[in-house]
Write an enzyme that holds these catalytic residues in place. Structure first.
Site, mmCIF file in Angstrom:
data_model
loop_
_atom_site.group_PDB
_atom_site.id
_atom_site.type_symbol
_atom_site.label_atom_id
_atom_site.label_comp_id
_atom_site.label_asym_id
_atom_site.label_seq_id
_atom_site.Cartn_x
_atom_site.Cartn_y
_atom_site.Cartn_z
ATOM 1 C CB SER A 9 46.984 16.563 -105.294
ATOM 2 O OG SER A 9 46.983 15.823 -106.468
ATOM 3 C CG ASN A 10 48.957 18.526 -109.718
ATOM 4 O OD1 ASN A 10 48.383 18.230 -110.509
ATOM 5 N ND2 ASN A 10 50.183 17.909 -109.254
ATOM 6 N N PRO A 11 46.034 20.673 -109.529
ATOM 7 C CG PRO A 11 45.326 22.675 -110.231
ATOM 8 C CD PRO A 11 46.548 21.813 -109.894
ATOM 9 C CB SER A 12 47.152 17.221 -113.354
ATOM 10 O OG SER A 12 47.055 16.325 -114.244
ATOM 11 C CB ALA B 111 50.722 17.269 -112.841
#
Ligand code: C5P
Length: 413
Positions: free
Chosen positions: A226-229, A294
């Site tokens: 995943s990502n930090p969005s 994101a």
């Protein structure tokens, strides 16, 4: 709440005594609190109680008179409205709700609400039948349309002895909601108006689809890519569009809490990119699509149904490409549809954004500079470049204000 300036408006209901606890709790959490009350509220709690707690005047009338009979403080509502980061009307009677919705300014409380530039949270509190009355329903809907935040009252015993909906929610619930609103909404109305009539005219018959937050691509039930969005930018876009009358559907990551958003915004959760893609396709006829999500570019070829044991794990993960949803939308757009994409870059922001707009077939790209202070993931503020076919503009401020500016620039150029 540390350092936040909060104005509490207390109106004349039995729950007025609970506002005393609200003031206390906000002070304990570091907020600076002032109270204004209606004449009717003073029948339930003395103004001196609030004055002692807040160490401040508790204005009631717009024209307070000093002993010589000359008003000295008649612009106080404007000062308070400027000072506040947020106003909370708790409890808010049906009468005060009606006055606020119709722009009355017959007391310090209603006048301060009218002058407020900050988010206003209204906590309707009344008898169950009054809450259900057609005029109250109308006023509640109207309040939401006008951009006020509403906290649904609790169900339980009411002052009448009957059971129903109409109780002021617990202090914790009120404060949680305040925190959420302050995270999403502007801390102050800036150069743009809270509601712009012209943008409202353009958006009021439009269906807008907004996506927000990160996708998750699971390797097994407990691990994912995943990502930090945080979804804040997309939520702000949804809030700004809804405040201007659009019919908004928000597809949000299931890791993002959307409770601070108005109930009129339809909220649907997604997990993976495939999941998001499926839901976007079923809303592909929207007039405007804002792809703030994101999206993970890759996903594991294989997702294990059971947790992979540490010692049995293959240390190489085979990945495959996810579909590019925005590109698909660009290729399948219906006529007149407006497509807005987002881009996060660490270098060559403008060049990358221009190329991305063409490559994906979007009308506009909102480019975030990840290298810039106060911009990008998790911040409440943002600095963006809005890149269109014939214009390139810079906007910065709270994510809500940036969203409103983007909508203004695109739809009321
Ligand atoms: O290609 P890039 O990820 O930089 O593009 C960002 C824009 O494209 C965002 O609007 C994002 O929501 C969208 N996107 C998408 N599908 C992907 C990757 C990004 O719709 N697989």
């Amino acid at each position: 709440m540390r350092g936040k300036h909060i104005v509490i408006g207390v109106t004349g209901g039995i729950a007025a005594y609970k506002a005393v606890y609200l003031v206390r709790r906000l002070q304990e959490s570091g907020a600076e609190v002032r109270v204004t009350m209606t004449e009717a509220a003073t029948r339930f709690v003395g103004g001196n109680t609030f004055a002692a707690l807040t160490r401040h005047d508790v204005p009631i009338h717009i024209f307070p008179e000093n002993p010589s009979g000359i008003s000295t403080n008649w612009t106080q509502h404007i000062h308070w409205a400027e000072w506040a980061d947020m106003m909370v009307i708790a409890p808010c009677t049906a009468n005060s709700l009606a006055k606020i919705v119709h722009g009355f300014s017959d007391s310090m409380l209603t006048t301060t609400v009218l002058a407020a530039r900050c988010p206003v949270l209204i906590c309707p509190t009344m008898d169950g039948e009054m809450y259900k009355a057609p005029s109250t329903r109308y006023n509640l809907n109207k309040a939401e349309d006008l951009g006020y935040h509403l906290l649904t009252p609790d169900h339980g015993y009411l002052a009448s002895g009957m059971k129903g909906v109409g109780r002021l929610p617990e202090i914790d619930v009120i404060i949680d909601r305040m925190i959420q609103i302050l995270e999403v909404a502007p801390s102050k109305r800036s150069s743009i108006e809270k509601i712009s009539p012209t943008l409202r005219e353009v958006l009021s018959d439009k269906k807008i689809l907004v996506t927000c937050g990160p996708t998750r691509e699971y390797l097994d039930p407990v691990r994912f890519l995943s990502n930090p969005s945080t979804g804040k930018m997309g939520m702000a876009m949804a809030a700004a569009a809804a405040a201007h009358g659009a019919e908004v559907t928000l597809l949000h990551s299931d890791s993002v809490s959307t409770t601070a958003l108005a109930p009129s915004i339809r909220k649907l959760a997604f997990t993976t990119t495939e999941d998001l893609f499926r839901q976007v396709k079923s809303h592909a006829d929207s007039d405007i699509i804002v792809m703030t999500a994101a999206v993970s570019d890759f996903r594991p070829v294989e997702t294990h149904t059971h947790k992979v044991k540490k010692d049995k794990a293959d240390l190489n993960i085979a990945l495959e490409r996810n579909p590019d949803i925005l590109k698909w939308l660009g290729e399948h757009r219906r006529s007149g549809q407006v497509l807005i994409g987002f881009a996060m870059e660490t270098s060559d922001l403008l060049k990358q954004a221009r190329e991305k707009r063409v490559r994906k077939g979007a009308d506009w790209i909102v480019a975030n500079d990840l290298g810039s202070e106060g911009s990008g993931f998790a911040f409440d503020t943002n600095k963006v470049l809005l890149v269109g076919s014939h214009s390139e503009n810079h906007f910065e401020g709270t994510k809500y204000d940036v969203s409103s500016n983007i909508l203004h620039h695109i739809f009321v150029p």
